[in-house]
Motif scaffolding. Structure first.
Motif, PDB file in Angstrom:
ATOM      1  N   PHE A   5     -22.824 -35.886 -68.564  1.00  0.00           N
ATOM      2  CA  PHE A   5     -23.038 -34.463 -68.289  1.00  0.00           C
ATOM      3  C   PHE A   5     -21.673 -33.780 -68.283  1.00  0.00           C
ATOM      4  N   PRO A   6     -21.659 -32.475 -68.521  1.00  0.00           N
ATOM      5  CA  PRO A   6     -20.371 -31.780 -68.556  1.00  0.00           C
ATOM      6  C   PRO A   6     -19.661 -31.920 -67.210  1.00  0.00           C
ATOM      7  N   GLY A   7     -18.385 -32.224 -67.248  1.00  0.00           N
ATOM      8  CA  GLY A   7     -17.645 -32.379 -66.005  1.00  0.00           C
ATOM      9  C   GLY A   7     -17.595 -33.809 -65.517  1.00  0.00           C
ATOM     10  N   GLN A   8     -18.337 -34.679 -66.200  1.00  0.00           N
ATOM     11  CA  GLN A   8     -18.403 -36.060 -65.730  1.00  0.00           C
ATOM     12  C   GLN A   8     -17.038 -36.744 -65.802  1.00  0.00           C
ATOM     13  N   ARG A   9     -16.261 -36.382 -66.840  1.00  0.00           N
ATOM     14  CA  ARG A   9     -14.923 -36.977 -66.972  1.00  0.00           C
ATOM     15  C   ARG A   9     -14.020 -36.553 -65.827  1.00  0.00           C
ATOM     16  N   LEU A  10     -14.176 -35.292 -65.414  1.00  0.00           N
ATOM     17  CA  LEU A  10     -13.374 -34.774 -64.315  1.00  0.00           C
ATOM     18  C   LEU A  10     -13.700 -35.545 -63.029  1.00  0.00           C
ATOM     19  N   LEU A  11     -14.992 -35.766 -62.800  1.00  0.00           N
ATOM     20  CA  LEU A  11     -15.398 -36.503 -61.602  1.00  0.00           C
ATOM     21  C   LEU A  11     -14.840 -37.923 -61.639  1.00  0.00           C
ATOM     22  N   ASN A  12     -14.804 -38.502 -62.851  1.00  0.00           N
ATOM     23  CA  ASN A  12     -14.243 -39.844 -62.990  1.00  0.00           C
ATOM     24  C   ASN A  12     -12.782 -39.874 -62.571  1.00  0.00           C
ATOM     25  N   ALA A  13     -12.048 -38.839 -62.973  1.00  0.00           N
ATOM     26  CA  ALA A  13     -10.632 -38.771 -62.596  1.00  0.00           C
ATOM     27  C   ALA A  13     -10.508 -38.615 -61.084  1.00  0.00           C
ATOM     28  N   LEU A  14     -11.385 -37.789 -60.529  1.00  0.00           N
ATOM     29  CA  LEU A  14     -11.358 -37.524 -59.093  1.00  0.00           C
ATOM     30  C   LEU A  14     -11.608 -38.817 -58.295  1.00  0.00           C
ATOM     31  N   LEU A  15     -12.378 -39.694 -58.888  1.00  0.00           N
ATOM     32  CA  LEU A  15     -12.738 -40.937 -58.203  1.00  0.00           C
ATOM     33  C   LEU A  15     -11.493 -41.741 -57.837  1.00  0.00           C
ATOM     34  N   LEU A  16     -10.421 -41.572 -58.631  1.00  0.00           N
ATOM     35  CA  LEU A  16      -9.219 -42.355 -58.355  1.00  0.00           C
ATOM     36  C   LEU A  16      -8.415 -41.814 -57.176  1.00  0.00           C
ATOM     37  N   LEU A  17      -8.772 -40.604 -56.726  1.00  0.00           N
ATOM     38  CA  LEU A  17      -8.001 -39.978 -55.645  1.00  0.00           C
ATOM     39  C   LEU A  17      -7.976 -40.830 -54.363  1.00  0.00           C
ATOM     40  N   PRO A  18      -9.131 -41.217 -53.829  1.00  0.00           N
ATOM     41  CA  PRO A  18      -9.090 -42.053 -52.627  1.00  0.00           C
ATOM     42  C   PRO A  18      -8.420 -43.396 -52.882  1.00  0.00           C
ATOM     43  N   TRP A  19      -8.663 -43.939 -54.079  1.00  0.00           N
ATOM     44  CA  TRP A  19      -8.083 -45.242 -54.404  1.00  0.00           C
ATOM     45  C   TRP A  19      -6.570 -45.191 -54.361  1.00  0.00           C
ATOM     46  N   ALA A  20      -5.997 -44.080 -54.843  1.00  0.00           N
ATOM     47  CA  ALA A  20      -4.542 -43.977 -54.938  1.00  0.00           C
ATOM     48  C   ALA A  20      -3.910 -43.561 -53.610  1.00  0.00           C
ATOM     49  N   THR A  21      -4.709 -43.068 -52.677  1.00  0.00           N
ATOM     50  CA  THR A  21      -4.162 -42.605 -51.408  1.00  0.00           C
ATOM     51  C   THR A  21      -3.644 -43.779 -50.572  1.00  0.00           C
ATOM     52  N   PRO A  22      -2.400 -43.735 -50.134  1.00  0.00           N
ATOM     53  CA  PRO A  22      -1.882 -44.815 -49.282  1.00  0.00           C
ATOM     54  C   PRO A  22      -2.718 -44.922 -48.012  1.00  0.00           C
ATOM     55  N   SER A  23      -2.912 -46.149 -47.549  1.00  0.00           N
ATOM     56  CA  SER A  23      -3.806 -46.332 -46.408  1.00  0.00           C
ATOM     57  C   SER A  23      -3.266 -45.629 -45.162  1.00  0.00           C
ATOM     58  N   VAL A  24      -1.957 -45.537 -45.046  1.00  0.00           N
ATOM     59  CA  VAL A  24      -1.402 -44.841 -43.887  1.00  0.00           C
ATOM     60  C   VAL A  24      -1.797 -43.366 -43.905  1.00  0.00           C
ATOM     61  N   VAL A  25      -1.713 -42.774 -45.095  1.00  0.00           N
ATOM     62  CA  VAL A  25      -2.109 -41.369 -45.214  1.00  0.00           C
ATOM     63  C   VAL A  25      -3.614 -41.237 -44.987  1.00  0.00           C
TER      64      VAL A  25
END
Lengths: 321, 292, 351
Positions: free
Chosen positions: B99-119
């Motif tokens: 669906f339109p925007g699905q690629r954007l959501l995929n990119a967003l998915l990496l946000l929590p993954w990349a967040t340092p655990s301390v933050v």
């Protein structure tokens, strides 16, 4: 199925339009609703962190909360980058008005040095990790030698040992080596954490490179080093990018080992200094949040930049491991 | 012994650096840790380290804090793994659609993954904050809550709230793994199911879920192994409190070793945790591998 | 260019033996084909000659020099692969030049040698392309170019034509044969395709289960197969095999009786009759009659599946000019000299 709509003539050349409208609409609404929930859940907390880092302490601690900064300010970030210029004493802390975000934690001037430490350690780990893993992964994936399985299992075993089980003995070993509170200790430790994973990614990637290319290179006149450099290296750039990114991110985000192995600004990394703020009750929230935002920016940039490689590398490495 | 050919000499050379590093930073510490766990090592008394056999282990098992920690760790792990898995399946189902925007959501998915655990910890602690937190603000504004609460101060909620932070960070990797597995399901299976008259829910039940098995397996094992040893969030958010509400095994190890400086019992605890992790993932693979 | 000698060459993978004490001498300039089904050890042999795998036992000599422990990049052999194995990140020119660059050949020499090889293979116009822009046939020509650009001791070819379509396979086959004539070099060629083996080889080594079953010229292998496996592997359609026993100087199976004067009586045997070894009946030939079940015209030849005497089912080539129809009877003549007899237990040819 809604037969009425089915009977309408489909617009030419649009296969999808021949589908009934009602379920398509339902699907669209459903997807939109779930997408919205997804975005709120995933991005919401970070958005709030960023939002409150752009507010003064008074705005950030308002009740009810200011969802968006009423007057966005970079004061918190400015405070971080200028922290070294001011000596924080009891008096200056008292002078700083909590409501303006000028209320600095004692360790504020450690932030920039720790940022530097994190960068230095991350870059070293990324580079060394790649160098070490590359040769080992090539040997394990390509060469048929006695001890190949044993090597693979050794690497695998170190991967499944929980970090927390390593912390105690590693502390003792590093202490015995006199390396406590040094960047070198962190680099070596993070290598042990990242190398096994990188090796898995590279092995699974190397195994996807046709064996005949290896055979061709060897009879054409390459030794093992030549085959690695001339064939495997140029053909595995995506995996190499993924490996570099992972190593850097892991070392940038790591906490437990850094907590135990470092003691002061000489070697402390960003997560350690930030955790110090969090546990200091006198620190202003907006300041801590700004520090958190700074710690998030590099990994998120990397993740967005190399998204494609990361996703394929993550799944390949995890499936293998 | 057969002679060493060119291949084996080259392999030895190529593998040596990694093996050397891993021996020094992983294998040796693990063995050393076992030695420490059999001795009474107290850092404030560096010269006397008497051999005590299994005393450290026995002392751990006799310590009631150990059993509290086991209970807390179990609850925390079960909640985290279950929530992560369910959420990951939902997210994977969503992102597997086109669906339109699905690629954007995929990119967003990496946000929590990349967040340092301390933050991650600091972020949620700030959201849960008793006086200024967003959670309080939101619930009061919505009228759900009358006045602000000290969320993390509530022993009944602490573990769940920490688990929530952990799930937020761990869900993306699990979802990615599941998406990869879903992409591998042959389209023909869905077409066959449609022809057979299966609706969306039945298709999920009879096609997607069974095909997802290896991915789910992986997610379960992996998430269990990392949840059981979580530490960062506990230090940042609660330090084991309030009372012993978030007193988990890894926190116990930290306190015992680096606050009480009893390295012997700390090492014994580490070993117990490592063994438990191994055993659990073995059991998972052994018994769930077939049925799931 | 070299004479290649394998002495008791053995390769084991754990408990599995891929190659068992291979003795094979490949003469200088000879075109040797290793023929056999997959898993027969032919590719292992090739890898051992190339040095891509290390022998578990035995010796390998190039012109009398022991190269058993020499890694591939010191052996000076060239290799062509089924998958072409072109370096995807290099241009055609760089692919062909690669072995020369590794040998630090001067730039002008490389340029000249690559051009010459490309001319010879008619790919000079493709030198700037990358492998993925080429067709299968073009790719294999590039791979051949990479092999001939230097002067290797031997050319090793691992099923080089198996990925090509039928028409291309024929033209590449003659190209390879021409190259062999021009280069006068030693060729070792691995294939499972009997037609390739028959047309290309000076000698064929038929392999199975890590052992050479027969080593002979193409004619020798076709005319005098050493055992049942070789007899069955070569020939298309395959040889007819009939089980029976020797009685009174003849092969007997129920009412079927064919003269076999030299075989010892009482022996359990298998009789082999190639489909193409039947003619119109004649006085000096043994008559063989049956009913036509299925007719397969191929244009040049017509084959018939015939239910013969004693419950046998035979494939026979219909003699030129005959018209046969399904369901009708047929009678042909067989030259007893062209019958093959094998011992049923040992599967060996009975001389």
């Amino acid at each position: 199925m809604s037969g009425a709509e089915d009977r309408r003539a489909p617009p030419p050349g649009r296969a999808a339009a021949r589908r009934p409208v009602a379920p398509r609409l339902g699907r669209g609404l459903l997807l939109a609703a779930f997408s919205l929930l997804f975005v709120l859940y995933v991005a919401g907390p970070v958005a709030w962190l960023v939002s409150s880092s752009l507010q003064t302490e008074a705005q950030a601690t308002a009740v009810p909360p200011n969802w968006l900064p009423p007057e966005p300010t970079l004061a918190n970030f400015e405070a971080i980058f200028r922290a070294a210029e001011r000596v924080v004493t009891y008096e200056t802390r008292r002078q700083g008005d909590p409501a303006t975000g000028g209320f600095l934690p004692t360790g504020a001037q450690n932030l920039l040095p720790s940022l530097r430490n994190s960068l230095v350690v991350g870059l070293w780990v990324a580079a060394l990790n790649l160098l070490l893993s590359l040769t080992a992964a090539y040997a394990i994936a390509v060469i048929d030698f006695r001890g190949r399985r044993a090597t693979l299992y050794t690497v695998l075993a170190t991967r499944v040992i929980p970090d927390i089980a390593l912390v105690v003995p590693l502390f003792l070993v590093i202490r015995a080596l006199g390396l406590i509170n040094s960047l070198a200790a962190l680099v070596v430790t993070y290598l042990a954490v990242t190398v096994p994973f990188t090796i898995f990614i590279l092995i699974s990637y190397f195994e996807g490179i046709p064996r005949d290319l290896y055979r061709a290179a060897r009879v054409d006149g390459c030794g093992h080093w030549g085959a690695l450099r001339q064939v495997y290296l140029p053909l595995s750039l995506p995996a190499l990018v993924a490996a570099l990114t992972f190593a850097f991110l892991t070392s940038w985000n790591e906490f437990v080992f850094a907590l135990v192995l470092t003691q002061n600004v000489e070697a402390q990394t960003l997560p350690i200094v930030i955790s110090g703020f969090v546990m200091d009750f006198t620190t202003s929230f907006s300041f801590v949040n700004a520090a958190g935002v700074i710690a998030i920016v590099p990994p998120v940039l990397l993740a967005v930049l190399f998204q494609r490689y990361i996703v394929s590398g993550l799944t390949a490495g995890a499936v293998k491991g | 012994m057969p002679r060493l050919g060119y291949d084996e000499r080259a392999a030895a050379l190529l593998v040596f650096p990694v093996v050397a590093v891993l021996l020094v930073v992983a294998a040796f510490p693990i063995l050393y840790s076992f030695w420490v766990s059999l001795h009474d090592v107290v850092l404030t008394r560096p010269l006397r380290r008497p051999f005590v056999g299994l005393d450290n282990y026995l002392r751990v098992f006799a310590d009631e804090r150990f059993w509290i920690a086991v209970a807390r760790t179990t609850v925390y792990t079960v909640v985290t793994v279950a929530a992560t898995t369910v959420l990951a399946v939902l997210v994977a189902l969503l992102l597997n659609e086109a669906f339109p925007g699905q690629r954007l959501l995929n990119a967003l998915l990496l946000l929590p993954w990349a967040t340092p655990s301390v933050v991650n910890g600091l972020m949620w602690k700030w959201i849960y904050d008793p006086s200024y937190g967003l959670l309080n603000g939101l619930l009061v504004q919505l009228g759900v809550l009358e006045r602000y609460r000290a969320w993390l101060g509530d022993p009944d909620l602490t573990l769940l709230l920490i688990a929530n932070a952990a799930v937020w960070k761990q869900m993306p990797l699990a979802a990615l793994l599941l998406i990869v597995t879903m992409k591998a399901i042959p389209e023909d299976l869905y077409r066959a199911a449609k022809v057979d008259g299966a609706g969306a829910f039945r298709r999920f039940l009879h096609v997607t879920l069974p095909a997802l098995r290896p991915g789910l397996m992986l997610v379960l094992v992996y998430e269990t192994m990392i949840s059981i040893r979580h530490f960062d969030l506990f230090l940042i958010m609660t330090q084991g409190g309030p009372g012993d509400a978030s007193f988990t095994l890894s926190w116990f190890i930290y306190v015992e070793t680096f606050r009480s400086l009893r390295f012997g019992t700390g090492a014994a605890l580490s070993y117990i945790l490592a063994m438990a992790t191994f055993l659990l993932s073995y059991l998972f693979i052994r018994f769930l591998g077939r049925r799931l | 260019m070299a004479t290649i000698v394998c002495e008791g060459l053995t390769k084991r993978y754990g408990a599995v033996t891929a190659l068992e004490a291979l003795d094979l001498t490949i003469a200088h300039g000879e075109f040797m084909v290793l023929l056999g089904p997959s898993g027969c050890g032919k590719t292992t042999t090739l890898n051992l000659i190339a040095g891509l795998e290390e022998a578990s036992a035995g010796r390998l000599l190039f012109d009398g020099r022991d190269v058993t422990w020499l890694p591939p990049h010191r052996r000076e052999v060239a290799m062509v692969f089924q998958s072409y194995a072109l370096y995807p990140n290099k241009t055609v020119f760089e692919n062909i030049a690669f072995p020369l660059r590794l040998r630090r050949t001067p730039r002008a020499g490389i340029e000249r040698a690559v051009r010459a090889a490309a001319e010879q293979l008619e790919i000079a116009h493709l030198l700037d392309r990358r492998p993925h822009q080429l067709s299968g046939g073009q790719r294999q020509r590039v791979a051949l170019g990479r092999a001939i650009v230097r002067n290797p001791a031997a050319f090793l070819m691992d099923e080089p034509l198996s990925n090509l379509d039928a028409a291309l396979r024929l033209s590449m086959r003659s190209l390879i044969k021409r190259l062999h004539h021009q280069l006068r070099a030693t060729f070792v060629y691995v294939t499972h395709d009997q037609a390739e083996a028959m047309t290309l080889a000076d000698r064929i080594a038929v392999m199975r289960g890590g052992l050479i079953q027969q080593l002979d010229t193409p004619e020798g292998i076709y005319e005098r197969p050493a055992n049942l496996f070789v007899a069955g592997f070569l020939g298309s359609p395959p040889i007819n095999l009939i089980e029976g026993r020797i009685e009174d100087g003849a092969f007997r199976r129920a009412e079927l009786r064919l003269p076999a004067p030299r075989a010892e009586p009482g022996r359990e045997v298998v009789l082999g009759l190639r489909p193409e070894d039947v003619e119109a009946p004649a006085p000096h030939l043994i008559p063989l009659a049956g009913r036509v079940e299925l007719v397969s015209p191929l244009g040049s030849d017509t084959y018939a599946e015939v239910s013969g005497p004693a419950g046998t089912s035979l494939t026979l080539r219909v003699p030129k000019g005959w018209r046969v129809r399904e369901g009708e009877g047929i009678e042909v003549g067989v030259d007893p000299a062209r019958l093959h007899l094998f011992d049923r237990a040992s599967e060996r040819r009975i001389a």
